[in-house]
Write an enzyme that holds these catalytic residues in place. Structure first.
Site, PDB file in Angstrom:
ATOM      1  N   CYS A  71      73.585  63.574  14.404  1.00 28.20           N
ATOM      2  CA  CYS A  71      74.456  62.525  13.875  1.00 28.20           C
ATOM      3  C   CYS A  71      74.978  61.665  15.016  1.00 28.20           C
ATOM      4  O   CYS A  71      75.288  62.163  16.105  1.00 28.20           O
ATOM      5  CB  CYS A  71      75.598  63.108  13.049  1.00 28.20           C
ATOM      6  N   GLU A  72      75.054  60.372  14.752  1.00 25.16           N
ATOM      7  CA  GLU A  72      75.443  59.461  15.831  1.00 25.16           C
ATOM      8  C   GLU A  72      76.948  59.476  16.090  1.00 25.16           C
ATOM      9  O   GLU A  72      77.409  58.912  17.074  1.00 25.16           O
ATOM     10  CB  GLU A  72      74.966  58.038  15.538  1.00 25.16           C
ATOM     11  N   HIS A  73      77.707  60.126  15.227  1.00 21.66           N
ATOM     12  CA  HIS A  73      79.161  60.167  15.429  1.00 21.66           C
ATOM     13  C   HIS A  73      79.591  61.313  16.330  1.00 21.66           C
ATOM     14  O   HIS A  73      80.566  61.192  17.064  1.00 21.66           O
ATOM     15  CB  HIS A  73      79.881  60.281  14.081  1.00 21.66           C
ATOM     16  N   HIS A  74      78.900  62.450  16.234  1.00 26.02           N
ATOM     17  CA  HIS A  74      79.314  63.636  16.992  1.00 26.02           C
ATOM     18  C   HIS A  74      78.201  64.191  17.869  1.00 26.02           C
ATOM     19  O   HIS A  74      78.421  65.148  18.602  1.00 26.02           O
ATOM     20  CB  HIS A  74      79.775  64.738  16.031  1.00 26.02           C
ATOM     21  N   GLN A 112      72.626  59.639   8.091  1.00 26.41           N
ATOM     22  CA  GLN A 112      71.616  60.019   7.101  1.00 26.41           C
ATOM     23  C   GLN A 112      71.186  58.835   6.228  1.00 26.41           C
ATOM     24  O   GLN A 112      70.006  58.694   5.897  1.00 26.41           O
ATOM     25  CB  GLN A 112      72.165  61.163   6.239  1.00 26.41           C
ATOM     26  N   HIS A 140      75.170  68.950   7.504  1.00 27.22           N
ATOM     27  CA  HIS A 140      75.630  68.363   8.763  1.00 27.22           C
ATOM     28  C   HIS A 140      76.482  69.358   9.527  1.00 27.22           C
ATOM     29  O   HIS A 140      77.535  69.783   9.031  1.00 27.22           O
ATOM     30  CB  HIS A 140      76.428  67.094   8.478  1.00 27.22           C
ATOM     31  N   CYS A 142      78.293  68.842  11.982  1.00 23.40           N
ATOM     32  CA  CYS A 142      79.618  68.297  12.323  1.00 23.40           C
ATOM     33  C   CYS A 142      80.616  68.575  11.207  1.00 23.40           C
ATOM     34  O   CYS A 142      81.815  68.693  11.463  1.00 23.40           O
ATOM     35  CB  CYS A 142      79.550  66.806  12.656  1.00 23.40           C
TER      36      CYS A 142
HETATM   37 ZN   LIG Z   1      78.806  63.822  12.614  1.00 22.05          ZN
END
Ligand SMILES: [Zn+2]
Length: 180
Positions: A71-74, A112, A140, A142
């Site tokens: 995931c690009e956030h975490h 996603q 996920h 995260c």
């Molecule tokens: Zn994430």
């Protein structure tokens, strides 16, 4: 990237010189390079002329394609399955190419929804199909390891293009065929 991983080890309070961690920056950098190789692939090389003339106009489905992304956030993994279908318009794609297209987009930092759309648009572009459908189901890490810690929640995203969007019967046939 090795230096950066060494800095991360120090930032969390570890000793990068202790025996178990000596080669960790090297290994972690290698692993990250592998997991992001999608940035360094291109569609032409990947498809490599594996596009064949065909009079088949029945739905082609590849289901349960294993999917591993970050995931690009975490920068934590999300793991799941992709199901892909298309309605050929004179051309079919070599069967192994669809999982490779999934991997090319999965091995990047992703969300996603965007991953699902990129797979769908790419297969439409390559095959010129009358319609493309993509469903991605993923868990996920995260969400599972941190934050809400909802251990078993999984997310489903879909993209329906062309005939799959316009014709409810085609869409329903696909959705029925991908059910376990
Ligand atoms: Zn994430």
């Amino acid at each position: 990237m090795e230096q950066e991983y060494r800095a991360i080890l120090q930032a969390v309070g570890e000793d990068p010189e202790r025996e178990g961690l000596l080669r960790t920056p090297h290994r972690a950098a290698k692993a990250m390079e592998f997991l992001t190789q999608g940035y360094r692939q291109n569609l032409q090389d990947l498809v490599n002329d594996a596009l064949f003339a065909s009079s088949n106009n029945e739905m082609v489905i590849v289901r349960d394609i294993e999917l591993y992304s970050l995931c690009e956030h975490h920068l934590l993994p999300f793991i799941g399955r992709a199901h892909v279908a298309y309605l050929p318009a004179g051309k079919v794609l070599g069967l192994s190419k669809i999982p490779r297209i999934v991997d090319m987009f999965a091995r990047r930092f992703q969300i996603q929804e965007k991953l699902t759309q990129q797979i769908g648009n790419c297969i439409l572009e390559v095959t010129g199909a009358l319609g493309v459908a993509v469903v991605v189901e993923a868990k996920h890490l995260c969400a599972m390891m941190r934050g809400v810690q909802k251990q078993n929640s999984s997310m489903t995203t879909s993209m329906m293009l062309g005939r799959f969007r316009d014709d409810p019967r085609t869409r329903q046939e696909f959705l029925t065929l991908i059910k376990n």
